[in-house]
Design a protein around this motif. Structure first.
Motif, PDB file in Angstrom:
ATOM      1  N   GLY A  76       0.773  -1.149  -0.129  1.00 36.29           N
ATOM      2  CA  GLY A  76       0.179   0.034  -0.031  1.00 36.29           C
ATOM      3  C   GLY A  76       0.575   1.281  -0.007  1.00 36.29           C
ATOM      4  N   SER A  77       2.013   1.065  -0.313  1.00 37.54           N
ATOM      5  CA  SER A  77       2.843   2.432  -0.313  1.00 37.54           C
ATOM      6  C   SER A  77       2.878   2.947  -1.827  1.00 37.54           C
ATOM      7  CB  SER A  77       4.270   2.123   0.131  1.00 37.54           C
ATOM      8  OG  SER A  77       4.823   1.049  -1.094  1.00 37.54           O
ATOM      9  N   ILE A  78       2.858   4.342  -1.922  1.00 39.81           N
ATOM     10  CA  ILE A  78       3.133   5.118  -2.956  1.00 39.81           C
ATOM     11  C   ILE A  78       4.108   4.396  -3.904  1.00 39.81           C
ATOM     12  CG2 ILE A  78       3.399   7.270  -4.289  1.00 39.81           C
ATOM     13  CD1 ILE A  78       2.353   8.696  -1.830  1.00 39.81           C
ATOM     14  N   ASP A  79       3.806   4.332  -5.276  1.00 39.81           N
ATOM     15  CA  ASP A  79       4.653   3.751  -6.180  1.00 39.81           C
ATOM     16  C   ASP A  79       4.882   4.911  -7.410  1.00 39.81           C
ATOM     17  OD1 ASP A  79       6.011   2.207  -8.427  1.00 39.81           O
ATOM     18  OD2 ASP A  79       4.044   1.279  -8.961  1.00 39.81           O
ATOM     19  N   PRO A  80       6.145   5.585  -6.908  1.00 40.28           N
ATOM     20  CA  PRO A  80       6.577   6.561  -7.923  1.00 40.28           C
ATOM     21  C   PRO A  80       6.570   6.423  -9.283  1.00 40.28           C
ATOM     22  CG  PRO A  80       7.999   6.565  -5.754  1.00 40.28           C
ATOM     23  CD  PRO A  80       7.256   5.416  -5.926  1.00 40.28           C
ATOM     24  N   ALA A  81       7.221   5.203  -9.507  1.00 41.40           N
ATOM     25  CA  ALA A  81       7.446   4.973 -11.067  1.00 41.40           C
ATOM     26  C   ALA A  81       6.261   4.773 -11.804  1.00 41.40           C
ATOM     27  CB  ALA A  81       8.176   3.599 -10.929  1.00 41.40           C
ATOM     28  N   ALA A  82       5.036   4.607 -11.193  1.00 44.17           N
ATOM     29  CA  ALA A  82       3.821   4.400 -11.777  1.00 44.17           C
ATOM     30  C   ALA A  82       2.960   5.740 -12.092  1.00 44.17           C
ATOM     31  CB  ALA A  82       2.718   3.601 -11.143  1.00 44.17           C
ATOM     32  N   VAL A  83       3.489   6.959 -11.516  1.00 40.91           N
ATOM     33  CA  VAL A  83       2.978   8.075 -11.686  1.00 40.91           C
ATOM     34  C   VAL A  83       3.619   8.670 -13.123  1.00 40.91           C
ATOM     35  CG1 VAL A  83       2.853  10.554 -10.740  1.00 40.91           C
ATOM     36  CG2 VAL A  83       3.027   8.378  -9.230  1.00 40.91           C
ATOM     37  N   PRO A  84       2.543   9.320 -13.953  1.00 38.08           N
ATOM     38  CA  PRO A  84       2.876   9.531 -15.315  1.00 38.08           C
ATOM     39  C   PRO A  84       3.689  10.860 -15.094  1.00 38.08           C
ATOM     40  CG  PRO A  84       0.470   8.879 -15.369  1.00 38.08           C
ATOM     41  CD  PRO A  84       1.315   8.881 -13.800  1.00 38.08           C
ATOM     42  N   GLY A  85       4.559  11.302 -16.006  1.00 37.90           N
ATOM     43  CA  GLY A  85       5.262  12.249 -16.157  1.00 37.90           C
ATOM     44  C   GLY A  85       4.550  13.791 -16.148  1.00 37.90           C
ATOM     45  N   SER A  86       3.257  13.378 -16.693  1.00 35.69           N
ATOM     46  CA  SER A  86       2.307  14.649 -16.906  1.00 35.69           C
ATOM     47  C   SER A  86       1.580  14.994 -15.706  1.00 35.69           C
ATOM     48  CB  SER A  86       1.088  14.272 -17.922  1.00 35.69           C
ATOM     49  OG  SER A  86       0.454  13.209 -17.516  1.00 35.69           O
ATOM     50  N   VAL A  87       1.542  13.915 -14.933  1.00 33.10           N
ATOM     51  CA  VAL A  87       0.967  14.227 -13.454  1.00 33.10           C
ATOM     52  C   VAL A  87       1.980  14.818 -12.440  1.00 33.10           C
ATOM     53  CG1 VAL A  87      -0.025  13.292 -11.145  1.00 33.10           C
ATOM     54  CG2 VAL A  87      -0.593  12.445 -13.428  1.00 33.10           C
ATOM     55  N   TRP A  88       3.225  14.429 -12.737  1.00 32.68           N
ATOM     56  CA  TRP A  88       4.224  14.904 -11.544  1.00 32.68           C
ATOM     57  C   TRP A  88       4.508  16.536 -12.140  1.00 32.68           C
ATOM     58  CZ3 TRP A  88       6.124  12.809  -7.777  1.00 32.68           C
ATOM     59  CH2 TRP A  88       6.394  11.474  -7.606  1.00 32.68           C
ATOM     60  N   ARG A  89       4.508  16.824 -13.361  1.00 28.95           N
ATOM     61  CA  ARG A  89       4.716  18.095 -13.823  1.00 28.95           C
ATOM     62  C   ARG A  89       3.763  19.111 -13.339  1.00 28.95           C
ATOM     63  NH1 ARG A  89       6.358  15.448 -18.316  1.00 28.95           N
ATOM     64  NH2 ARG A  89       4.503  15.672 -19.394  1.00 28.95           N
ATOM     65  N   GLY A  90       2.480  18.498 -12.987  1.00 25.08           N
ATOM     66  CA  GLY A  90       1.158  19.484 -12.727  1.00 25.08           C
ATOM     67  C   GLY A  90       1.030  19.580 -11.092  1.00 25.08           C
ATOM     68  N   LEU A  91       2.226  18.989 -10.194  1.00 22.22           N
ATOM     69  CA  LEU A  91       1.861  18.925  -8.748  1.00 22.22           C
ATOM     70  C   LEU A  91       2.678  20.244  -8.082  1.00 22.22           C
ATOM     71  CD1 LEU A  91       2.917  15.304  -8.018  1.00 22.22           C
ATOM     72  CD2 LEU A  91       0.609  16.266  -8.322  1.00 22.22           C
ATOM     73  N   SER A  92       1.853  20.427  -7.049  1.00 17.05           N
ATOM     74  CA  SER A  92       2.370  21.505  -6.122  1.00 17.05           C
ATOM     75  C   SER A  92       3.184  20.998  -4.946  1.00 17.05           C
ATOM     76  CB  SER A  92       1.284  22.515  -5.665  1.00 17.05           C
ATOM     77  OG  SER A  92       0.817  22.974  -6.745  1.00 17.05           O
ATOM     78  N   ALA A  93       2.719  19.772  -4.535  1.00 14.31           N
ATOM     79  CA  ALA A  93       3.364  18.958  -3.452  1.00 14.31           C
ATOM     80  C   ALA A  93       3.431  17.537  -3.407  1.00 14.31           C
ATOM     81  CB  ALA A  93       2.945  19.493  -1.999  1.00 14.31           C
ATOM     82  N   VAL A  94       3.791  16.679  -2.743  1.00 13.40           N
ATOM     83  CA  VAL A  94       3.454  15.485  -2.644  1.00 13.40           C
ATOM     84  C   VAL A  94       3.457  15.129  -0.876  1.00 13.40           C
ATOM     85  CG1 VAL A  94       4.767  12.952  -2.594  1.00 13.40           C
ATOM     86  CG2 VAL A  94       5.041  14.731  -4.397  1.00 13.40           C
ATOM     87  N   LEU A  95       2.481  14.356  -0.679  1.00 13.80           N
ATOM     88  CA  LEU A  95       2.148  14.096   0.790  1.00 13.80           C
ATOM     89  C   LEU A  95       2.049  12.525   0.915  1.00 13.80           C
ATOM     90  CD1 LEU A  95       0.771  14.657   3.630  1.00 13.80           C
ATOM     91  CD2 LEU A  95      -1.483  14.402   2.350  1.00 13.80           C
ATOM     92  N   THR A  96       3.296  11.995   1.838  1.00 15.08           N
ATOM     93  CA  THR A  96       3.072  10.798   1.904  1.00 15.08           C
ATOM     94  C   THR A  96       2.082  10.394   2.803  1.00 15.08           C
ATOM     95  OG1 THR A  96       4.663  10.872   3.812  1.00 15.08           O
ATOM     96  CG2 THR A  96       5.727  10.716   1.620  1.00 15.08           C
ATOM     97  N   THR A  97       2.062   8.913   3.011  1.00 15.97           N
ATOM     98  CA  THR A  97       0.917   8.251   4.231  1.00 15.97           C
ATOM     99  C   THR A  97       1.841   7.363   5.155  1.00 15.97           C
ATOM    100  OG1 THR A  97      -0.583   8.408   2.055  1.00 15.97           O
ATOM    101  CG2 THR A  97      -1.040   6.876   3.981  1.00 15.97           C
ATOM    102  N   ASN A  98       2.796   6.703   4.722  1.00 16.04           N
ATOM    103  CA  ASN A  98       3.531   5.693   5.636  1.00 16.04           C
ATOM    104  C   ASN A  98       2.421   4.867   6.119  1.00 16.04           C
ATOM    105  OD1 ASN A  98       6.071   6.911   5.285  1.00 16.04           O
ATOM    106  ND2 ASN A  98       5.059   8.624   6.188  1.00 16.04           N
ATOM    107  N   LEU A  99       1.633   4.231   5.404  1.00 17.65           N
ATOM    108  CA  LEU A  99       0.238   3.655   5.971  1.00 17.65           C
ATOM    109  C   LEU A  99       0.558   2.361   7.266  1.00 17.65           C
ATOM    110  CD1 LEU A  99      -2.701   3.144   5.432  1.00 17.65           C
ATOM    111  CD2 LEU A  99      -2.176   1.509   3.739  1.00 17.65           C
ATOM    112  N   TYR A 100       0.010   2.736   8.154  1.00 13.81           N
ATOM    113  CA  TYR A 100       0.052   1.560   9.205  1.00 13.81           C
ATOM    114  C   TYR A 100       1.467   1.648   9.983  1.00 13.81           C
ATOM    115  CZ  TYR A 100      -4.149  -0.244   7.081  1.00 13.81           C
ATOM    116  OH  TYR A 100      -5.490  -0.199   6.859  1.00 13.81           O
TER     117      TYR A 100
END
Length: 395
Positions: A76-100
Motif C-alpha cells: 500500500g505504499s506510493i509507487d513513484p514509478a507508476a506516476v505519469p510524467g504529466s502528473v508529476w509536472r502538474g503537482l504543487s506538493a507530495v504528501l506521503t501516508t506511511n500506511l500503518y
C-alpha cells in the motif's frame, strides 16, 4: 503551558535527530498548517488513495486539489514509478501516508520533489519509530506530522516537524490563531474515557457503547467511510482555505482536534510518551511475527508498525473470526479515496487497480495481538490472499 509543550517537543526533537518540532493538539491540525504554509491555493497534491477520509477533507480545506497516486499492491505504499510524467509536472506538493507505519519510498520521493522544486510533506501519524533509507520517517520532507493518538495511546496531540527551524515562529502563530480555548467538559471527558473504554471491553458491551456514542453524535461512522455529503461539500469548497466550512468532516472521530489542551491532558500525554520505547519494542516484535506468517510478505527487518496489514482473501470473514476472539479491527480504508470521493473532489489514480486490491484485502492487526490473531485466523480456516504482482511485474 509553554514549558509543558517544550518538554514534549524536546522529546520528539531528540527522536528525529534534532529536527524542529511544534506541538499541535492533533495530527490533522498539524497537516492543515503544513499544507497552508507550503502549498499555493489551488495547488495539486499527490497522495495515497488508501488513507483516512479525514485527510482528504484536510487537503480540501487547505484549498488544494487531491491527486490520487498509484500504489504498490504488496504494502500500500506510493509507487513513484507508476506516476505519469504529466502528473508529476502538474503537482504543487507530495504528501506521503506511511500506511500503518510502513514507510513510503521517501528517498525517491525526496529526489523527485527536488527535481520539480516542490515540497515533500510526510504524514507520519502511524510511523513514529519507523525508518527508511537509514533515517527516521519524518526527516525527509520540508514538514512532517506525527500523532500521539496511535503508538502512545494518548488519544490527543501530535507534532509538526520542520526542516527549517526559522519557520517555527510563523507556524506557532498560525497554530495559536486556529486553537479554541480549553473546555472543562472536554477535559473531563478525555480523563474519563480510558476507564469507560476499559469497562466496555471487560463487559463486552462494545456494540451497545458504539450505539450510544452515535446517538450522542460522538460516533459518526456506521460504515468504513464517513458519509461524503457531496452537495454540502461542494458548497464548502469555494470558502477554502478555511477550517470552519469543513469542520463537520474534519472533526469526525476527534471533536477536540483544535482545542488547546489542558494541564491534565498534557500530563497524561507526557507520561504516555515517556513509555514509547517500550511500546515500540512490542510493536516491532509482533510485526516480525505477523509478517513472517502466511498472511504477510515476510523478509527484511521489522518496523514497529502501528498495525500490520495482513492480506486475506475474505476480509469480512477474517474480521468476524477475530471478533470471536475479542480482537477488534479498525483503521480500514476501503474503498480508495478516488472511488469514495469521485472526480468532483479528487483526481483519480492513473492506475487504480493496486489500491483497490490492497484496500479490499488488507486486514490491519495490532502487532501486540499477533499470537492471538494468528490463532484466530488459522482456526477459522481464513486463507491468505493470492500473491500480488509487484510494480514492474515482479513477484
Amino acid at each position: 503551558m509553554v514549558s509543558a509543550y517544550a518538554e514534549l517537543e524536546e522529546d520528539m526533537r531528540r527522536r528525529l535527530g534534532g529536527r524542529e518540532c511544534l506541538y499541535v493538539p492533533s495530527c490533522r491540525l498539524g497537516l492543515y498548517l503544513a499544507l497552508r504554509h507550503f502549498c499555493p491555493r489551488g495547488g495539486r497534491v499527490l497522495m495515497s488513495p488508501v488513507n483516512d477520509d479525514v485527510i482528504l477533507f484536510v487537503v480540501l480545506a487547505a484549498g488544494l486539489r487531491p491527486v490520487q497516486a498509484p500504489l504498490d499492491p504488496r504494502d500500500g505504499s506510493i509507487d513513484p514509478a507508476a506516476v505519469p510524467g504529466s502528473v508529476w509536472r502538474g503537482l504543487s506538493a507530495v504528501l506521503t501516508t506511511n500506511l500503518y507505519g510502513n514507510p513510503d519510498p521517501a528517498p525517491d520521493l525526496r529526489a523527485r520533489c527536488d527535481l520539480l522544486g516542490i515540497p515533500l510533506i510526510e504524514d507520519a501519524a502511524h510511523a513514529i519509530g519507523s525508518t527508511t533509507g537509514g533515517r527516521p520517517v519524518g526527516t525527509y520532507g520540508e514538514a512532517a506530522v506525527f500523532s500521539l493518538s496511535k503508538h502512545t495511546g494518548a488519544k490527543t496531540g501530535g507534532f509538526l516537524a520542520l526542516a527549517d527551524p526559522s519557520l517555527r515562529a510563523d507556524l506557532t502563530r498560525a497554530r495559536d490563531a486556529l486553537l479554541h480555548p480549553a473546555r472543562t467538559a472536554s477535559e473531563l471527558a478525555y480523563l474519563l474515557r480510558p476507564g469507560a473504554e476499559a469497562a466496555v471491553r471487560h463487559l463486552r458491551l462494545t456494540g451497545a457503547a458504539r450505539a450510544a456514542l452515535r446517538a450522542l453524535g460522538r460516533e459518526e461512522r456506521e460504515e468504513i467511510r464517513m458519509p461524503l455529503r457531496a452537495d454540502a461539500l461542494a458548497r464548502a469548497l469555494p470558502a477554502a482555505p478555511a477550517l470552519a466550512p469543513f469542520h463537520s468532516w474534519i472533526r469526525v472521530d476527534m471533536h477536540d482536534y483544535r482545542i488547546r489542551p489542558g494541564a491534565a491532558r498534557l500530563r497524561r500525554t507526557r507520561a504516555r510518551l515517556a513509555r514509547l520505547d517500550t511500546v515500540l519494542a512490542a510493536h516491532r516484535e509482533g510485526t516480525a511475527r505477523l509478517l513472517e506468517s502466511e498472511y504477510g510478505p515476510g523478509g527484511g527487518p521489522a518496523q514497529p508498525l502501528f498495525r500490520v496489514p495482513l492480506l486475506v482473501e475474505d476480509r469480512d470473514a477474517a474480521v468476524a473470526a477475530l471478533a470471536r476472539h475479542r480482537i477488534t479491527v479498525g483503521y480500514l480504508y476501503d474503498p480508495p479515496l478516488d472511488t469514495y470521493a469521485g472526480g468532483a473532489f479528487t483526481d483519480p489514480s492513473p492506475a487504480p487497480a493496486a489500491a483497490a486490491r490492497f484496500a479490499r484485502h488488507a486486514l490491519p492487526v495490532d502487532p501486540r495481538r499477533a499470537a492471538r490473531a494468528l490463532t484466530a485466523l488459522r482456526s477459522a480456516g481464513i486463507p491468505p490472499a493470492l500473491p500480488a504482482t509487484a510494480p514492474g511485474g515482479a513477484r
